[in-house]
Scaffold this active site. Structure first.
Site, short mmCIF file in Angstrom:
data_model
loop_
_atom_site.label_atom_id
_atom_site.label_comp_id
_atom_site.label_asym_id
_atom_site.label_seq_id
_atom_site.Cartn_x
_atom_site.Cartn_y
_atom_site.Cartn_z
CB SER A 140 -5.04 7.99 -0.23
OG SER A 140 -6.21 7.70 0.89
CE1 TYR A 153 -2.06 9.52 4.02
CE2 TYR A 153 -4.42 8.94 3.79
CZ TYR A 153 -3.24 8.81 3.46
OH TYR A 153 -2.85 7.58 2.62
CE LYS A 157 -0.99 9.49 0.46
NZ LYS A 157 0.31 9.21 -0.15
#
Length: 264
Positions: A140, A153, A157
């Site tokens: 991401s 998150y 990533k």
């Protein structure tokens, strides 16, 4: 352009919808035998893939998926680690470092990093037996864009992106290419579902879901294209990377983000 994928065996995780479904469909259309791993069957009755119903939060799930590919088609040539995003039962975005607790952090890394690690661990020996293969990990832009949103998150990533570099160094000389695709905001269920990201942001911005998707989010993220990315645009990048036509591409990160990342 012939991507030379006919007859190759591909495992795609998180393949029930969104990016994973687009990848599975694209590889199948290119002639690959696709094993689609997800908790629910792909939302596409016409899609010709072998579905394996698994929850990748289960540490044993990746071995079952790879074993099914070997049983059905004799091995694995391609692995697309797409499963990721909010763990089951989690709603993103959430704001601030203090918001997620230890359990939230563990679930985020379990789903986005450790499930991927286990899937690679299961697939690599099978690929080596066949003389090599291609792995694409879906990361991401949040791995490279620090933010007070979705801190856990972004950290997970970032680990995915770093892992891809390490894997490419170890296994590239043995015939396994490993690359990373880093999408920006993609028009998937994560954004569009009831209670999804668009509705959460709408509540913060005093807007509505449709306006967030069409205007607020692209402006907030400074998307040069002025729109969210389509899943097929990610799938096309993945298909090229797993193709023998990308035979000299390994350890690379392909960003498909509508111009979100501005830095050199």
């Amino acid at each position: 352009m012939d991507l030379q994928l006919s007859g190759r065996v591909a495992v795609v995780t998180g393949a029930s919808k969104g990016i994973g479904l687009a990848v599975a469909r694209t590889l199948a259309e290119e002639g690959a035998h696709v094993v689609a791993a997800s908790r629910t069957a792909p939302d596409a009755p016409d899609l010709k893939v072998t579905h394996v119903a698994v929850d990748l939060m289960d540490p044993q799930a990746p071995e079952r998926v790879v074993a099914r590919a070997v049983e059905e088609f004799g091995g694995v040539d391609i692995l697309v680690n797409n499963a990721g995003g909010p763990p089951p039962g989690t709603t993103l975005p959430r704001v601030g470092f203090m918001t997620p607790d230890d359990a939230d952090w563990r679930a985020m890394f379990e789903f986005n990093l450790f499930a991927l690690v286990r899937t690679v661990r299961a697939a690599v020996p099978v690929m080596l037996e066949r003389g090599g293969g291609a792995i694409v990990n879906v990361s991401s832009t949040m791995s490279r864009q620090p933010s007070a949103l979705n801190v856990d998150y972004g950290a997970a990533k970032a680990a995915v992106t770093a892992l891809g570099k390490s894997l490419s160094e170890e296994y590239g000389p043995r015939g396994i290419r490993v690359n990373t695709v880093s999408p920006g905001p993609v028009l998937t269920d994560w954004w569009t579902k009831d209670g999804g990201a668009a509705e959460v942001i709408a509540g913060m911005a005093g807007s509505d879901k449709d306006s967030v998707i069409s205007q607020v989010a692209p402006e907030m993220m400074r998307l040069t294209t002025g729109r969210l990315v389509h899943p097929q645009e990610i799938a096309d990048a993945v298909a090229l990377l797993v193709s023998p036509r990308s035979g000299s591409t390994t350890g690379a990160e392909f960003v498909v983000d509508g111009g979100q990342l501005k830095e050199m």
